[in-house]
Design a protein around this motif. Structure first.
Motif, PDB file in Angstrom:
ATOM      1  N   TYR A  41       0.838  -1.187   0.000  1.00 27.64           N
ATOM      2  CA  TYR A  41       0.000   0.000   0.000  1.00 27.64           C
ATOM      3  C   TYR A  41       0.880   1.245   0.000  1.00 27.64           C
ATOM      4  N   PHE A  42       0.263   2.394  -0.163  1.00 24.56           N
ATOM      5  CA  PHE A  42       0.998   3.632  -0.353  1.00 24.56           C
ATOM      6  C   PHE A  42       0.182   4.766   0.248  1.00 24.56           C
ATOM      7  N   ILE A  43       0.553   5.151   1.465  1.00 24.65           N
ATOM      8  CA  ILE A  43      -0.110   6.282   2.109  1.00 24.65           C
ATOM      9  C   ILE A  43       0.993   7.221   2.555  1.00 24.65           C
ATOM     10  N   MET A  44       1.055   8.409   1.959  1.00 24.91           N
ATOM     11  CA  MET A  44       2.212   9.258   2.214  1.00 24.91           C
ATOM     12  C   MET A  44       1.829  10.725   2.289  1.00 24.91           C
TER      13      MET A  44
END
Lengths: 71, 704
Positions: free
Chosen positions: B486-489
């Motif tokens: 996943y990719f939460i930035m």
């Protein structure tokens, strides 16, 4: 309506999450039920997206955005 | 009595934590290790007005005590374990005033651990500018914690911060935030009794994290496991409930203390910049242009300082040969150590510039935009948008870059990033490239502005990145994994780079390079000099005898005899024997036995190549003529054919070899440390060596 379906510039309010694991991570980053979200931008290849939430900007993939259910 | 006050510095990423750390400690810093884990421990020292000594530990930036990456685990470990050597007397929490809500989440968690706290409310200037009205005293009263408003970039409030530390309370007085015990009452009680804890929140955190906490024993872990089964504890549900409760508390506090008057100004500016920097077309054009400008300037700006350093070393060697008594020791010192060192010191300007540029990209917030733009592409080849940072960092050095892959949460994406990062051209390859390019590529300008040498260098860098992406794509198909990435930035607002921080980064990176690489290079230079100056059995005496014979003395002049003698001696020395033994294997790549020696010596670290060349060509030749390595190599002739050793074909073939081969012990060590499996560094070493050999072979055969 899911967050992933929102167009650029559109605003929504978070209702609930459809994935528990993702919800824990998103809530820590300030995505809480009741918060207002605005879609600011979509990356050049159509994914991820950038949103405004809790007074700052967050980027997340469409797959993650699809776990956020809006009012 | 304790002689120093230990302070832990914590905060979210992008809050200016490192600026405050630098403002408090200056260059009084050192990097160590936390026991048992591989996280870099940055410590700085400072002194208060009342001459209390401060030891400030800079903990990794995190959004929450629940770690999302391997690095963040250390924050809870240090703050919860009274026996940890870094356990602080005081926690200094850095919070971004313009983004208070999310920043206070970490505060509420740490407050509940029961340590004395001071809040440094950073970026107050920006908060005021965007018409945010923060009642600092009201906030301090509400939380019952000292709150110091500061603007670290303008160094405002640092003195007040020091005063607040001086007049700190030694007891935690903060108001409690949420009713922790309500979340899992029985479990918290059982864990507290089992581990003898007096703080319920520490017990709850342990309930979530016990599998990754290094200070727990095996029996304690299995006991906690049993408790959780008994009470039917669900980690994610409990965490969700806790986070919601914490934000309720925070909203309550902020309702009374913060008034928002309009949308933040900074954010509007950022949005406008992003309109171009993350644009479908302009975004990539600008990204490529920035990379291009960086490499052009590295070449252009470092030329003069490099020339100066080179001159100084040539001058030193001359002085040495003039004033030191002749003999083996002098030769070792000048032709061995000094020649080896000069070959490496000369690259300090380039390394400093490269690190400076990368730190500017990170500092301004541009790096996270690159991550945002590239995620989709990177995902296609099995990587993550966050892989861009280690890969760009790989331009400087693979070692810290591989450590920075810890921010990638997914195992498969992280392993692939680790496997391909060493392919990206690092600064240790730069000396080799610049040396070889300057030998075979003419110094000319095309179309008026494009430096041909710079263009050649940039092509090598582009090639290395393309290779990394292709290898990643292949590995995506080979490595199996079930977990989805996943990719939460966060996308921080754009800010001007802090030149002070850039300066410190430059200084630290050069210091590390000189001390780390310097040690290896001196050692290798000495060994190499010995190997090149002595040979098996009595071969050297035979050569001496041969050149002392009358017939040769008459045919050649004395300088010519010296040169012939020296090169024949090198050929029959231990180093020569070693190089010759691998010559059949490397001949198809266009390398002779001298390059073979360099390949062997730079096996452990690439940067040794230039030093080796310097040492080899100093030994081989007229010692009284002090030329730079470049001049010596340009004049090098093959002893059999009499043709130049370094042609376009052989130089590019050699560059291909150094581009792909894994010649770095430090990288292999860090890959082993990060993957905890010897399999990965071995696979990496093998595939890179095969790639290097094939690429060199193809290039040489095509160009020759």
């Amino acid at each position: 309506m899911k967050l992933s379906q929102l167009k650029i510039g559109a605003i929504g309010i978070i209702k609930e999450f459809t994935d528990l694991e993702m919800s824990v991570k998103l809530m820590e980053m300030g995505c809480l039920p009741g918060e207002t979200i605005k879609v600011e931008r979509i990356a050049p290849f159509g994914d991820p997206i950038a949103i405004s939430v809790s007074g700052y900007q967050l980027s997340l993939r469409k797959r993650e955005a699809s776990t956020i259910e809006l009012i | 009595m304790k002689d120093r006050l230990r302070i832990a510095l914590v905060g979210n990423p992008n809050t200016g934590k490192s600026t405050i750390f630098n403002a408090l400690t200056g260059l009084n810093q050192k990097v160590g290790n936390f026991p048992g884990v591989t996280v870099d421990k940055k410590i700085g020292f400072s002194k208060l007005a009342d001459s209390t000594n401060l030891e400030i530990v800079d903990l990794p930036g995190t959004y929450s005590l629940y770690p999302k990456s391997a690095d963040e685990t250390i924050v809870f470990e240090v703050l919860s374990d009274k026996n940890n050597p870094s356990y602080p007397d005081l926690v200094l929490i850095v919070a971004d005033a313009t983004n208070l809500k999310r920043n206070l989440l970490l505060y509420t968690q740490i407050a509940d651990l029961g340590l004395p706290i001071i809040i440094a409310l950073n970026m107050m200037d920006l908060a005021l500018k965007s018409n945010m009205n923060i009642d600092v005293d009201g906030l301090a009263e509400r939380l019952n914690v000292p709150v110091v408003p500061i603007a670290a970039r303008k160094t405002q409030g640092i003195e007040e911060l020091k005063k607040a530390i001086q007049y700190r309370s030694s007891q935690p007085f903060q108001t409690s935030t949420i009713d922790v015990e309500l979340i899992a009452p029985d479990l918290i009680k059982s864990i507290s009794t089992e581990l003898n804890l007096d703080n319920p929140y520490v017990a709850l955190q342990i309930a979530h994290q016990y599998q990754n906490i290094s200070y727990l024993t095996k029996t304690q872990i299995s006991q906690i496991e049993a408790f959780e089964k008994q009470y039917d504890f669900h980690s994610q549900k409990s965490q969700a409930a806790e986070t919601i409760a914490r934000y309720n508390f925070i909203n309550d506090v902020l309702l009374d203390t913060v008034k928002y008057n309009s949308v933040a100004l900074e954010e509007n500016i950022s949005n406008k910049i992003d309109h171009y920097l993350t644009h479908k077309i302009w975004g990539f054009v600008i990204f490529i242009a920035i990379l291009f400008a960086i490499f052009q300037s590295i070449f252009a700006w470092s030329e003069y300082p490099m020339y100066l350093i080179e001159t100084v070393f040539v001058w030193l060697a001359q002085i040495g040969h003039q004033y030191l008594p002749e003999g083996a020791l002098t030769n070792l010192l000048i032709d061995g150590v000094l020649a080896g060192l000069s070959g490496v010191m000369v690259f300090i300007p380039q390394i400093a510039l490269l690190f400076a540029f990368i730190s500017v990209l990170e500092d301004t917030g541009y790096m996270s935009r690159v991550t945002f733009m590239m995620d989709r592409l990177m995902r296609k080849v099995g990587l993550n948008g966050k892989s861009v940072v280690p890969m760009i960092g790989g331009l400087a050095c693979a070692v810290p870059s591989i450590m920075s892959t810890r921010t990638i949460e997914n195992w498969k994406e992280r392993i692939i990033t680790i496997m391909v990062t060493p392919l990206v051209s690092c600064s240790a390859r730069l000396p080799i490239y610049t040396l070889l390019i300057s030998l075979v590529v003419p110094k000319r300008y095309v179309l008026g502005i494009i430096n041909l040498q710079g263009l050649a260098l940039m092509s090598l860098y582009v090639m290395s990145i393309v290779a990394a992406i292709l290898v990643a794509w292949v590995m995506k198909g080979i490595i199996k994994s079930k977990a989805k990435g996943y990719f939460i930035m966060e996308l921080p607002v754009y800010r001007m780079p802090r030149w002070n921080n850039v300066g410190i980064t430059m200084f630290e990176s050069v210091k590390t390079f000189v001390t780390q690489a310097g040690k290896v290079i001196i050692a290798v230079s000495i060994v190499l000099w010995v190997l090149a100056s002595y040979g098996p059995s009595n071969r050297f005496e035979k050569i001496d005898a041969k050149y002392n014979s009358q017939s040769l003395q008459q045919r050649y002049s004395s300088t010519e005899i010296n040169r012939l003698k020296a090169s024949e001696k090198l050929e029959s020395s231990y180093a020569g024997v070693l190089g010759k033994s691998i010559e059949p294997g490397i001949k198809p790549l266009g390398f002779d036995w001298k390059i073979g020696i360099a390949l062997i010596t730079s096996f452990a670290a690439r940067e040794v190549f230039v030093g080796t060349m310097a040492t080899l060509y100093s030994v081989d030749g007229d010692a009284t003529k002090m030329e730079s390595v470049r001049e010596k190599m340009a004049g090098a002739k093959n002893t059999e054919t009499g043709l130049p050793v370094f042609t376009v074909a052989s130089a590019f073939s050699l560059m291909m070899f150094y581009a792909f081969a894994m010649q770095c012990m430090s990288t292999m060590a860090v890959v082993y440390r990060e993957t905890k499996n010897i399999k990965w560094p071995l696979i990496q070493f093998t595939y890179m060596l095969v790639l290097a050999y094939v690429a060199s072979f193809v290039v040489y055969q095509l160009l020759k």
